[in-house]
Design a protein around this motif. Structure first.
Motif, PDB file in Angstrom:
ATOM      1  N   VAL A   1     -57.979  41.800  81.670  1.00 21.80           N
ATOM      2  CA  VAL A   1     -56.505  41.917  81.794  1.00 21.80           C
ATOM      3  C   VAL A   1     -55.888  40.740  82.816  1.00 21.80           C
ATOM      4  CG1 VAL A   1     -54.826  43.556  82.699  1.00 21.80           C
ATOM      5  CG2 VAL A   1     -56.525  44.318  81.321  1.00 21.80           C
ATOM      6  N   TRP A   2     -56.398  40.673  83.831  1.00 21.54           N
ATOM      7  CA  TRP A   2     -56.272  39.526  84.894  1.00 21.54           C
ATOM      8  C   TRP A   2     -57.207  39.324  85.434  1.00 21.54           C
ATOM      9  CZ3 TRP A   2     -55.301  40.007  90.336  1.00 21.54           C
ATOM     10  CH2 TRP A   2     -54.650  38.779  91.015  1.00 21.54           C
ATOM     11  N   ILE A   3     -57.264  37.950  86.019  1.00 19.78           N
ATOM     12  CA  ILE A   3     -58.675  37.316  86.442  1.00 19.78           C
ATOM     13  C   ILE A   3     -58.032  37.052  87.943  1.00 19.78           C
ATOM     14  CG2 ILE A   3     -60.229  35.197  86.592  1.00 19.78           C
ATOM     15  CD1 ILE A   3     -60.113  37.372  84.091  1.00 19.78           C
ATOM     16  N   GLU A   4     -58.782  37.555  88.901  1.00 17.53           N
ATOM     17  CA  GLU A   4     -58.517  37.512  90.395  1.00 17.53           C
ATOM     18  C   GLU A   4     -59.332  36.144  91.030  1.00 17.53           C
ATOM     19  OE1 GLU A   4     -59.359  39.775  94.468  1.00 17.53           O
ATOM     20  OE2 GLU A   4     -60.726  40.036  92.814  1.00 17.53           O
ATOM     21  N   ASP A   5     -60.599  36.098  90.422  1.00 10.99           N
ATOM     22  CA  ASP A   5     -61.597  35.040  90.994  1.00 10.99           C
ATOM     23  C   ASP A   5     -62.143  34.204  89.944  1.00 10.99           C
ATOM     24  OD1 ASP A   5     -62.735  33.269  92.530  1.00 10.99           O
ATOM     25  OD2 ASP A   5     -64.325  34.898  93.567  1.00 10.99           O
ATOM     26  N   HIS A   6     -62.295  33.047  89.889  1.00  8.48           N
ATOM     27  CA  HIS A   6     -62.852  32.023  88.582  1.00  8.48           C
ATOM     28  C   HIS A   6     -63.537  30.939  89.256  1.00  8.48           C
ATOM     29  CE1 HIS A   6     -63.213  30.700  84.634  1.00  8.48           C
ATOM     30  NE2 HIS A   6     -62.945  29.264  85.193  1.00  8.48           N
ATOM     31  N   TYR A   7     -64.724  30.432  88.997  1.00  6.67           N
ATOM     32  CA  TYR A   7     -65.248  29.464  89.192  1.00  6.67           C
ATOM     33  C   TYR A   7     -66.352  29.189  88.199  1.00  6.67           C
ATOM     34  CZ  TYR A   7     -67.807  25.975  92.057  1.00  6.67           C
ATOM     35  OH  TYR A   7     -68.439  24.750  92.205  1.00  6.67           O
ATOM     36  N   ASP A   8     -65.732  28.278  87.043  1.00  7.66           N
ATOM     37  CA  ASP A   8     -66.617  27.952  86.076  1.00  7.66           C
ATOM     38  C   ASP A   8     -66.769  29.202  85.046  1.00  7.66           C
ATOM     39  OD1 ASP A   8     -66.944  25.435  86.828  1.00  7.66           O
ATOM     40  OD2 ASP A   8     -69.017  25.669  87.508  1.00  7.66           O
ATOM     41  N   MET A   9     -66.372  30.451  85.531  1.00  5.40           N
ATOM     42  CA  MET A   9     -66.544  31.572  84.776  1.00  5.40           C
ATOM     43  C   MET A   9     -65.826  32.612  85.587  1.00  5.40           C
ATOM     44  SD  MET A   9     -70.514  32.572  85.799  1.00  5.40           S
ATOM     45  CE  MET A   9     -70.097  34.556  86.038  1.00  5.40           C
ATOM     46  N   HIS A  10     -65.112  33.557  84.963  1.00  5.48           N
ATOM     47  CA  HIS A  10     -64.541  34.540  85.368  1.00  5.48           C
ATOM     48  C   HIS A  10     -65.563  35.560  86.406  1.00  5.48           C
ATOM     49  CE1 HIS A  10     -61.628  33.659  82.990  1.00  5.48           C
ATOM     50  NE2 HIS A  10     -61.609  34.444  81.855  1.00  5.48           N
ATOM     51  N   LEU A  11     -65.301  35.748  87.761  1.00  2.00           N
ATOM     52  CA  LEU A  11     -65.976  36.319  88.672  1.00  2.00           C
ATOM     53  C   LEU A  11     -65.580  37.708  88.944  1.00  2.00           C
ATOM     54  CD1 LEU A  11     -66.603  33.389  91.180  1.00  2.00           C
ATOM     55  CD2 LEU A  11     -68.269  34.032  89.189  1.00  2.00           C
ATOM     56  N   SER A  12     -64.275  37.934  89.106  1.00  3.97           N
ATOM     57  CA  SER A  12     -63.858  39.354  89.310  1.00  3.97           C
ATOM     58  C   SER A  12     -62.385  39.282  88.742  1.00  3.97           C
ATOM     59  CB  SER A  12     -63.854  39.693  90.908  1.00  3.97           C
ATOM     60  OG  SER A  12     -63.025  38.759  91.517  1.00  3.97           O
ATOM     61  N   GLY A  13     -61.963  40.712  88.741  1.00  3.07           N
ATOM     62  CA  GLY A  13     -60.546  40.826  88.226  1.00  3.07           C
ATOM     63  C   GLY A  13     -60.144  42.150  87.702  1.00  3.07           C
ATOM     64  N   ILE A  14     -59.335  42.636  86.963  1.00  4.67           N
ATOM     65  CA  ILE A  14     -59.113  43.780  86.463  1.00  4.67           C
ATOM     66  C   ILE A  14     -59.501  43.666  84.864  1.00  4.67           C
ATOM     67  CG2 ILE A  14     -57.868  45.088  87.968  1.00  4.67           C
ATOM     68  CD1 ILE A  14     -55.233  44.085  86.508  1.00  4.67           C
ATOM     69  N   CYS A  15     -60.006  44.677  84.268  1.00  4.42           N
ATOM     70  CA  CYS A  15     -60.044  44.750  82.813  1.00  4.42           C
ATOM     71  C   CYS A  15     -59.798  45.956  82.246  1.00  4.42           C
ATOM     72  CB  CYS A  15     -61.460  44.286  82.545  1.00  4.42           C
ATOM     73  SG  CYS A  15     -62.914  45.584  83.022  1.00  4.42           S
ATOM     74  N   MET A  16     -59.734  46.256  80.940  1.00 11.35           N
ATOM     75  CA  MET A  16     -59.566  47.636  80.397  1.00 11.35           C
ATOM     76  C   MET A  16     -60.966  48.204  79.763  1.00 11.35           C
ATOM     77  SD  MET A  16     -56.710  48.454  80.346  1.00 11.35           S
ATOM     78  CE  MET A  16     -56.547  49.669  79.227  1.00 11.35           C
ATOM     79  N   TYR A  17     -61.404  49.330  80.225  1.00 17.76           N
ATOM     80  CA  TYR A  17     -62.637  49.977  79.594  1.00 17.76           C
ATOM     81  C   TYR A  17     -62.314  51.428  79.149  1.00 17.76           C
ATOM     82  CZ  TYR A  17     -67.522  51.494  79.540  1.00 17.76           C
ATOM     83  OH  TYR A  17     -68.892  51.984  79.162  1.00 17.76           O
ATOM     84  N   ARG A  18     -62.650  51.695  78.011  1.00 16.70           N
ATOM     85  CA  ARG A  18     -62.270  52.895  77.345  1.00 16.70           C
ATOM     86  C   ARG A  18     -61.008  53.206  77.605  1.00 16.70           C
ATOM     87  NH1 ARG A  18     -68.069  56.273  78.455  1.00 16.70           N
ATOM     88  NH2 ARG A  18     -69.388  54.979  76.970  1.00 16.70           N
ATOM     89  N   GLY A  19     -59.911  52.359  77.413  1.00 12.56           N
ATOM     90  CA  GLY A  19     -58.798  52.632  77.811  1.00 12.56           C
ATOM     91  C   GLY A  19     -58.161  52.944  79.270  1.00 12.56           C
ATOM     92  N   GLU A  20     -58.859  52.585  80.201  1.00  7.12           N
ATOM     93  CA  GLU A  20     -58.366  52.590  81.516  1.00  7.12           C
ATOM     94  C   GLU A  20     -58.737  51.266  82.197  1.00  7.12           C
ATOM     95  OE1 GLU A  20     -57.762  55.475  83.287  1.00  7.12           O
ATOM     96  OE2 GLU A  20     -57.558  56.463  81.493  1.00  7.12           O
TER      97      GLU A  20
END
Length: 108
Positions: free
Chosen positions: A13-32
């Protein structure tokens, strides 16, 4: 945050931290809305993302942080329908002087 499980391809959904790849952020999992994170392993094709459950106030906090980033910096780390949003990025924002100030304030 409560650990749920590790998955290979989260729906970002949104990437908080990225360094050559997405390291952390928010995502959707099972509709949540959930938090994800992983360790930095750029050459690891079997990389898994740890998914964490968010309570209601954490979801609000993350969405506010995303909104602030989008206003001050741009939409280039926001995903919609599994695609990154580029058309509203920093290069198309006008007046440039205003968004330059907002970006500098965000990164202070």
């Amino acid at each position: 945050m409560k650990y749920i499980k590790s998955i290979k391809h989260p729906k970002f959904v949104w990437i908080e931290d990225h360094y050559d790849m997405h390291l952390s952020g928010i995502c959707m999992y099972r509709g949540e809305l959930c938090y994800f994170k992983t360790d930095y392993q750029p050459d690891d094709e079997n990389r898994y993302y740890e998914i964490y459950e968010l309570v209601w106030w954490e979801k609000i906090k993350w969405k506010l942080e995303q909104m602030l980033f989008e206003i001050c910096v741009g939409y280039h780390w926001t995903y919609k329908n599994r695609k990154r949003i580029w058309n509203n990025g920093i290069k198309t924002r006008k007046p440039k002087w205003l968004f330059r100030i907002l970006m500098e304030l965000y990164y202070i």
